[in-house]
Design a protein around this motif. Structure first.
Motif, PDB file in Angstrom:
ATOM      1  N   GLU A 121      20.439  66.300  58.169  1.00 32.40           N
ATOM      2  CA  GLU A 121      20.446  67.695  58.596  1.00 32.40           C
ATOM      3  C   GLU A 121      19.502  68.564  57.783  1.00 32.40           C
ATOM      4  O   GLU A 121      18.928  69.521  58.294  1.00 32.40           O
ATOM      5  N   HIS A 122      19.329  68.243  56.506  1.00 34.21           N
ATOM      6  CA  HIS A 122      18.617  69.183  55.642  1.00 34.21           C
ATOM      7  C   HIS A 122      17.350  68.592  55.042  1.00 34.21           C
ATOM      8  O   HIS A 122      16.975  68.961  53.934  1.00 34.21           O
ATOM      9  N   SER A 123      16.693  67.702  55.765  1.00 30.93           N
ATOM     10  CA  SER A 123      15.566  66.999  55.152  1.00 30.93           C
ATOM     11  C   SER A 123      14.508  67.956  54.624  1.00 30.93           C
ATOM     12  O   SER A 123      13.930  67.721  53.566  1.00 30.93           O
ATOM     13  N   ASP A 124      14.257  69.053  55.352  1.00 33.54           N
ATOM     14  CA  ASP A 124      13.208  69.975  54.896  1.00 33.54           C
ATOM     15  C   ASP A 124      13.590  70.650  53.592  1.00 33.54           C
ATOM     16  O   ASP A 124      12.790  70.752  52.661  1.00 33.54           O
ATOM     17  N   ASP A 125      14.848  71.115  53.540  1.00 30.06           N
ATOM     18  CA  ASP A 125      15.295  71.771  52.320  1.00 30.06           C
ATOM     19  C   ASP A 125      15.272  70.796  51.157  1.00 30.06           C
ATOM     20  O   ASP A 125      14.886  71.143  50.040  1.00 30.06           O
TER      21      ASP A 125
ATOM     22  N   GLY B 241      10.764  79.246  59.236  1.00 31.60           N
ATOM     23  CA  GLY B 241      10.728  77.841  58.823  1.00 31.60           C
ATOM     24  C   GLY B 241      11.677  77.521  57.699  1.00 31.60           C
ATOM     25  O   GLY B 241      12.686  78.199  57.518  1.00 31.60           O
ATOM     26  N   VAL B 242      11.343  76.499  56.921  1.00 32.56           N
ATOM     27  CA  VAL B 242      12.200  75.945  55.867  1.00 32.56           C
ATOM     28  C   VAL B 242      12.873  77.043  55.047  1.00 32.56           C
ATOM     29  O   VAL B 242      12.243  78.009  54.656  1.00 32.56           O
ATOM     30  N   GLY B 243      14.137  76.863  54.768  1.00 31.72           N
ATOM     31  CA  GLY B 243      14.836  77.791  53.908  1.00 31.72           C
ATOM     32  C   GLY B 243      15.547  78.884  54.672  1.00 31.72           C
ATOM     33  O   GLY B 243      16.638  79.280  54.318  1.00 31.72           O
ATOM     34  N   ASP B 244      14.958  79.344  55.753  1.00 31.20           N
ATOM     35  CA  ASP B 244      15.572  80.424  56.516  1.00 31.20           C
ATOM     36  C   ASP B 244      16.096  79.900  57.852  1.00 31.20           C
ATOM     37  O   ASP B 244      17.291  79.921  58.116  1.00 31.20           O
TER      38      ASP B 244
ATOM     39  N   ASN C 141      11.009  78.296  42.565  1.00 31.51           N
ATOM     40  CA  ASN C 141      11.021  77.637  43.871  1.00 31.51           C
ATOM     41  C   ASN C 141      11.539  78.566  44.958  1.00 31.51           C
ATOM     42  O   ASN C 141      12.543  79.253  44.783  1.00 31.51           O
ATOM     43  N   GLU C 142      10.835  78.578  46.082  1.00 30.57           N
ATOM     44  CA  GLU C 142      11.180  79.525  47.146  1.00 30.57           C
ATOM     45  C   GLU C 142      12.576  79.283  47.682  1.00 30.57           C
ATOM     46  O   GLU C 142      13.390  80.203  47.786  1.00 30.57           O
ATOM     47  N   VAL C 143      12.827  78.031  48.022  1.00 29.07           N
ATOM     48  CA  VAL C 143      14.131  77.728  48.604  1.00 29.07           C
ATOM     49  C   VAL C 143      15.231  77.981  47.580  1.00 29.07           C
ATOM     50  O   VAL C 143      16.281  78.547  47.881  1.00 29.07           O
TER      51      VAL C 143
ATOM     52  N   TYR D  83      18.532  80.529  47.796  1.00 29.27           N
ATOM     53  CA  TYR D  83      19.923  80.149  47.597  1.00 29.27           C
ATOM     54  C   TYR D  83      20.544  80.906  46.420  1.00 29.27           C
ATOM     55  O   TYR D  83      21.694  81.307  46.468  1.00 29.27           O
ATOM     56  N   ARG D  84      19.785  81.084  45.349  1.00 32.14           N
ATOM     57  CA  ARG D  84      20.364  81.710  44.164  1.00 32.14           C
ATOM     58  C   ARG D  84      20.546  83.207  44.345  1.00 32.14           C
ATOM     59  O   ARG D  84      21.439  83.797  43.749  1.00 32.14           O
ATOM     60  N   GLU D  85      19.703  83.820  45.126  1.00 35.64           N
ATOM     61  CA  GLU D  85      19.789  85.275  45.240  1.00 35.64           C
ATOM     62  C   GLU D  85      20.680  85.720  46.384  1.00 35.64           C
ATOM     63  O   GLU D  85      20.920  86.899  46.563  1.00 35.64           O
ATOM     64  N   ASN D  86      21.089  84.785  47.190  1.00 41.34           N
ATOM     65  CA  ASN D  86      21.976  85.134  48.293  1.00 41.34           C
ATOM     66  C   ASN D  86      23.230  84.294  48.189  1.00 41.34           C
ATOM     67  O   ASN D  86      23.253  83.262  47.533  1.00 41.34           O
ATOM     68  N   ARG D  87      24.250  84.776  48.870  1.00 44.25           N
ATOM     69  CA  ARG D  87      25.469  83.984  48.922  1.00 44.25           C
ATOM     70  C   ARG D  87      25.469  83.206  50.220  1.00 44.25           C
ATOM     71  O   ARG D  87      25.129  83.729  51.269  1.00 44.25           O
TER      72      ARG D  87
END
Lengths: 452, 677
Positions: free
Chosen positions: B92-96, B501-504, B112-114, B118-122
């Motif tokens: 499911e999360h290969s890109d991440d 794309g990736v991350g969002d 790192n962008e991703v 993750y760290r700045e959002n819940r």
């Protein structure tokens, strides 16, 4: 423990003049290098994806570097995958470099310009018409596996498969079709029986089986292949050749087989036996045995032509053309000429003899005469003469049948007649025709004149 | 080394003497490893009714454990942890995973962008009350064996919302769970993930009600003058060419089109989005649209298991050497344009007509193709200004000679890696305007369906709205957490859709006038590669590079269904039939597929229910049901390759990935791709 070799970091550090680095620092930097590389690759993949490609190019990497605000690497731009050479600079220290081809400048200047790549262009075709994929060369063959999958995917809904076109497209199996064990065994037995020189009964039993058994259809391509194989590899053995011909004959006789699609595969083998240059070995089988084989092949050929001329309109002309070509080639041995004449007679009939053989007889006479005067070839030439006589006789029958009793009293007698005959058919055949004494025969041979 | 020794000592201690050190002190970086292991094993053995929802916890906790570990400078342990557990999320999360894989130093976590996303959002997740209670109970009993670590992560980084099992209704019923168990379907729920929003809603305040912004989805009303002109034109046209028997006249058709506006559709006000005054060309185009609409090949939805027979013409490009990035057809189907990796654009006439320009030097022999040179980077997207197809010769013997050059497209937009967007004139085949404002490659650009405006999407995480006469953007659409990969317009021109794309990996809907988000759609597991809004304005389809197409209901902001069948590698293009009943898609798996849009019955009923609720606009916290994906209605999904039952047809091409599919106004599909032997 990074994948990136920390030694590389030391090398780079030394190259910029930092002699000693703490081990921890080196480790740390190596890890960082690794992370940066994966970052660059992640960005490069983005460019690859937007270019809708599946291969990552050096261009993608330089675009990614640009996006990350890093000076891109120059000199690696290439449209083809780069080749890396490996050199060892010490134990366990491989050095990789881009292999550059060495080019001779002189040669490069003098070489012709490389060809311009072909221009981009587009073509249009129907991928689907009203929900059905037409089976045209531009569309791929439907893979039975995918059809199976689609059918499963659409669950119980079989109509879905129908409208998606899976049912209308003819499916060509990609795998070789599987023969049952019994058939394989049968095939092996027949093949060995047919070539069994010692056991006549066994052999004839095999032929009878081939002639009458039903349900051999799956084996037909294998038999045809077998025959072709045997003929190609056993030109020296009259026995094998004639057995092969008999095998084909038996197959042709079998009423339950539909051989039309295989005729193009059978013809070459038969033609080889008919007009082959050297069939059998004269030392073993005698110099004239091969004529019997040729006779057999000729009759087989005529049989094929009779049965399948209707299914292939070009069949007869093609056979006739190859026969005529061998006949007109004076470098070929008499055996070939014999076969060719037989073939022509059988295939094309009286009409063919009149149109194809008769006009060439005068020219052929010289060659024939040569043979008659040479003792070693005399016997062979004699066969050819007989074949020609037979062909001419056929012409006679034809003329008789066609014109009934044509009055030929306009013909001069005696010397004049023989002169004219020699003129028409050549010096070897003329006396023989005269000797037969039949008026109609003579006039048939002279028919060319009549037409003029 | 020391750490290792101490951990050895600690484990020895466990056998004999009471443990002196706490769990965290004892294990250092490995505490995360053991904590995660503990939770995973517990979830694996838990009751089946809780398993699916609790399993969704694993991915965010995996990410946070890993990042926490790396941030605490236990880089070796972080690496071990990653390599042990990443394989469970590969599908499911290969890109991440790829984006996170290199991280093992605290600096990387910062950068790192991703990771920053993750760290700045819940990470938001919805659990049923019982499941949540069981989880907390478990974590409390195991507090000294890793439960504390997990609780720490949950309180700091996750946003767990609890709802009554009853409120979830059918979505969490036992039967559904069993079905899912069979299918092993792993897909994020609609409100799961980083944006932290209510399903569909763009309101990110966690305490916000789930009431949604009202949308004006009706077609843009016509200018009164234009409407009068078109009516007059249609009446004369009817007189000149009376309709064939069985067909309505053009003006009747037109009246019908104006009047059949559903009552619940409010149209956006005409004056909210200013357009230049209409010209004779607009009249001609409107007339042509009405005519085509009447004469089109009608596609009804799948009725009784029989789908419509759609015809597809495929345009295959040869000798491209994989340098083609995008292909675009013009609205009147006379031109095809190709954007290449070599920075130039090439335009062909589909009718093999010479492409002339008034600027051609005398004696110049114009050919049927033109090169447009100007960009300094690969061209990633092209868009023709709107145009209507030329009238086709009729069957009743008339030969139309009204092939006015007027209806041909006049302009084309292109976007490139050189961060610019360029406007090209198709009269002179030259570049007229360069739009600079983006500071990263521009991935997509799209003309408004009414012309004049266009929207662009870029790697700088913004989408921007422009109008052709101005070189500065009019609106910035900011909110995506990663590259905006693709854009699409709502047919009435009042909204745009963007996909990231990736991350969002969200699809967002933006109000053009206010420049705000009005809907967020989450549920894609891969990069969003294509978006298309239905001509009726109610449904939007989005596709990702994992081969899934998702249909979203705009008004309720809810997922209608997932459609699977495409192989991985990207669905490059989507388009709708004129009736909005059939969707066509084309992608990297070298196939063109036709999809039935009609949702399965039960889902449809539910969506309808939502519609009425939203229209009340006063729905409280009750409307929090998590609709699980219903695309796998058959419940027999075994692999990704298996197509869902709503796939009507699958047309494979010969080694040509499909870059573009398009339904013409007459309901013929045009597809295009490059032949890559």
């Amino acid at each position: 423990m990074s994948v990136w070799n920390p030694e590389n970091v030391i090398d780079v550090a030394e190259s910029v003049g930092i002699a000693s680095l703490n081990k921890d620092v080196v480790e740390h930097l190596a890890r960082d290098v690794e992370y940066r590389m994966s970052q660059v690759l992640n960005e490069a993949l983005k460019f690859m994806r937007h270019a809708k490609r599946t291969t990552l190019t050096t261009q993608d990497v330089s675009q990614a570097l640009r996006l990350l605000d890093v000076e891109p690497l120059y000199g690696y731009e290439s449209t083809r995958p780069l080749r890396f050479g490996e050199a060892s600079i010490g134990p366990g220290q491989p050095l990789f470099y881009v292999e550059d081809e060495e080019v001779d400048f002189e040669k490069l200047i003098n070489a012709p310009l490389p060809r311009v790549p072909r221009e981009m262009s587009f073509t249009a075709h129907w991928l689907a018409v009203e929900g059905v994929q037409p089976s045209i060369p531009q569309n791929p063959l439907t893979d039975p596996r995918s059809a199976e999958l689609a059918a499963k995917g659409s669950g119980a809904n079989s109509t879905l498969a129908a409208i998606s076109g899976n049912d209308n497209v003819s499916v060509k199996p990609l795998v070789k079709h599987v023969l049952s064990k019994e058939l394989q065994l049968y095939f092996e037995r027949i093949c060995s029986a047919v070539l069994d020189e010692g056991n006549d009964e066994y052999r004839s039993a095999a032929f009878v089986s081939l002639r009458t058994d039903t349900g051999l259809h799956q084996l037909v391509p294998y038999f045809v292949q077998f025959a072709a194989d045997k003929v190609t590899h056993n030109l020296k053995s009259i026995f094998v050749l004639s057995q092969t011909m008999q095998l084909l004959d038996a197959l042709l006789d079998n009423k339950s087989l539909y051989l039309a699609p295989y005729v193009p595969g059978i013809i070459p083998s038969v033609l080889t036996c008919l007009i082959g240059k050297h069939l059998g070995s004269p030392a073993q089988d005698g110099a004239t045995t091969h004529f019997a084989l040729r006779d057999y092949a000729a009759s087989l050929l005529s049989k094929i032509a009779r049965q399948y001329a209707s299914s292939s309109s070009t069949l007869k002309p093609r056979i006739a053309r190859s026969c005529l070509k061998s006949f007109l080639d004076s470098h070929k041995p008499y055996g070939t000429h014999y076969g060719a004449i037989l073939g022509l007679t059988m295939i094309a009939g009286a009409e063919g003899v009149r149109a194809l053989i008769l006009p060439n007889l005068k020219a052929y006479d010289m060659h024939l005469l040569e043979g008659m005067n040479d003792d070693s070839k005399k016997e062979q030439a004699e066969y050819v003469v007989q074949a020609l006589m037979r062909a001419l006789e056929m012409l006679e029958e034809d003329v008789v049948a066609m014109e009934g009793l044509t009055q030929t009293n306009g013909h001069p007698e005696g010397e004049a007649l023989s002169e004219r005959l020699v003129d028409a058919v050549g010096g070897v055949l003329a006396p023989r025709i005269l000797a037969s004494g039949r008026q109609s025969f003579i006039s048939a041979a002279l028919e060319k004149d009549l037409d003029v | 080394m020391l750490r290792k020794e101490s951990s050895n000592v600690a484990t020895l201690d466990e056998h004999g003497q009471p443990v002196a050190l706490s769990f965290a002190d004892r294990l250092g970086g490995q505490q995360w490893f053991f904590a995660f292991k503990l939770l995973r094993e517990w979830i694996d053995n838990i009751l089946d009714i809780y398993k699916p929802e609790l399993r969704r916890l694993l991915w965010p906790l995996f990410v946070y454990c890993y990042l926490q570990c790396a941030a605490d400078a236990y880089s070796r342990d972080a690496r071990d942890f990653f390599s042990t557990y990443s394989k469970f999320f590969e599908e499911e999360h290969s890109d991440d995973l790829r984006a996170l894989s290199g991280i093992d130093l605290p600096e990387h976590v910062q950068e790192n962008e991703v990771a920053t996303i993750y760290r700045e959002n819940r990470y938001r997740l919805t659990l049923s009350k019982m499941a949540f209670a069981t989880l907390i109970e478990f974590l409390e009993t195991k507090e000294s064996e890793g439960g504390k670590q997990i609780t720490f992560l949950i309180t700091n980084h996750l946003l767990l919302r609890t709802v009554d099992r009853a409120a979830l209704g059918g979505a969490r019923s036992l039967q559904r769970l069993m079905e899912e168990k069979q299918g092993e379907e792993q897909a994020p729920a609609e409100d799961e993930g980083i944006p932290g929003h209510h399903p569909g809603s763009a309101n990110l305040d966690p305490n916000a009600t789930s009431a949604l912004n009202r949308l004006a989805l009706g077609p843009l009303p016509m200018e009164p003058d234009l409407m009068e002109d078109v009516k007059a034109e249609l009446t004369t046209e009817d007189l000149l060419h009376p309709p064939p028997p069985g067909r309505s006249s053009l003006s009747e058709q037109f009246e019908q089109r104006i009047k059949t506006e559903p009552l619940d559709d409010t149209a956006p006000p005409r004056d909210a989005i200013p357009f230049p005054a209409s010209t004779a060309r607009d009249v001609a185009m409107e007339v042509q649209k009405v005519r085509e609409n009447r004469d089109r090949f009608r596609i009804e939805g799948k009725t009784g298991g029989v789908g419509p027979g759609v015809s597809v013409t495929m345009f295959t490009f040869h000798n491209t050497f994989d340098s083609v990035n995008c292909i675009e057809f013009s609205g009147d189907n006379t031109l095809v344009a190709v954007g290449t990796a070599e920075s130039y654009i090439r335009v062909w006439s589909l009718e093999d007509r010479a492409l002339t320009s008034p600027q051609d030097p005398p004696g110049f022999q114009p050919s049927a193709s033109r090169r447009l040179i100007g960009h300094s980077g690969p061209v990633y997207a092209l868009s023709f200004s709107p145009s209507a197809a030329l009238p086709e010769p009729r069957t009743n013997g008339h030969i139309h000679t009204t092939t006015s050059p007027d209806s041909q497209p006049r302009y084309m937009l292109s976007s490139s890696a050189d961060t610019t967007i360029r406007l090209w004139s198709l009269d002179t085949w030259s570049n007229i305007v360069v739009y600079r404002s983006h500071n990263a490659p521009v991935w997509d650009v799209r003309f408004c369906p009414h012309g004049h405006y266009f929207v662009s999407a870029s790697a700088d995480r913004t989408a921007r709205l422009w109008s052709t006469p101005q070189i500065a953007p009019l609106r910035l659409f900011v909110g995506h957490d990663s590259d905006v990969e693709t854009v699409a317009w709502h047919p009435n021109g009042a909204y745009v859709f963007t996909g990231a794309g990736v991350g969002d990996r969200t699809v967002r809907m933006w109000d053009l006038v206010k420049g705000t988000q009005v809907r967020i759609f989450t549920g894609h597991a891969g990069n969003v590669t294509a978006i298309a809004c239905a001509p009726n304005g109610h449904i939007v389809a989005s596709a990702d590079d994992k081969g899934t197409i998702i249909l979203w209901h705009l008004r309720s902001g809810r997922l209608i269904k997932r459609m699977r069948g495409h192989g991985a590698g990207g669905i490059w293009s989507l388009d709708w039939s004129v009736e909005s009943t059939v969707l066509v898609s084309g992608g990297a798996d070298q196939s063109v597929r036709i999809w039935d849009v009609q949702p399965q019955k039960e889902t449809y009923a539910k969506t309808n229910g939502d519609v009425t609720k939203i229209d009340g606009a006063t729905v409280g916290g009750g409307n929090t049901s998590v609709s699980k994906p219903s695309g796998g209605g058959g419940g027999k999904l075994k692999g990704r390759e298996q197509a869902t039952p709503d796939m009507i047809s699958d047309f494979k091409t010969k080694k040509s990935p499909v870059y573009k599919v398009k339904f013409t106004q007459m309901n013929l599909v045009m597809a295009s791709g490059a032949y890559l032997p």
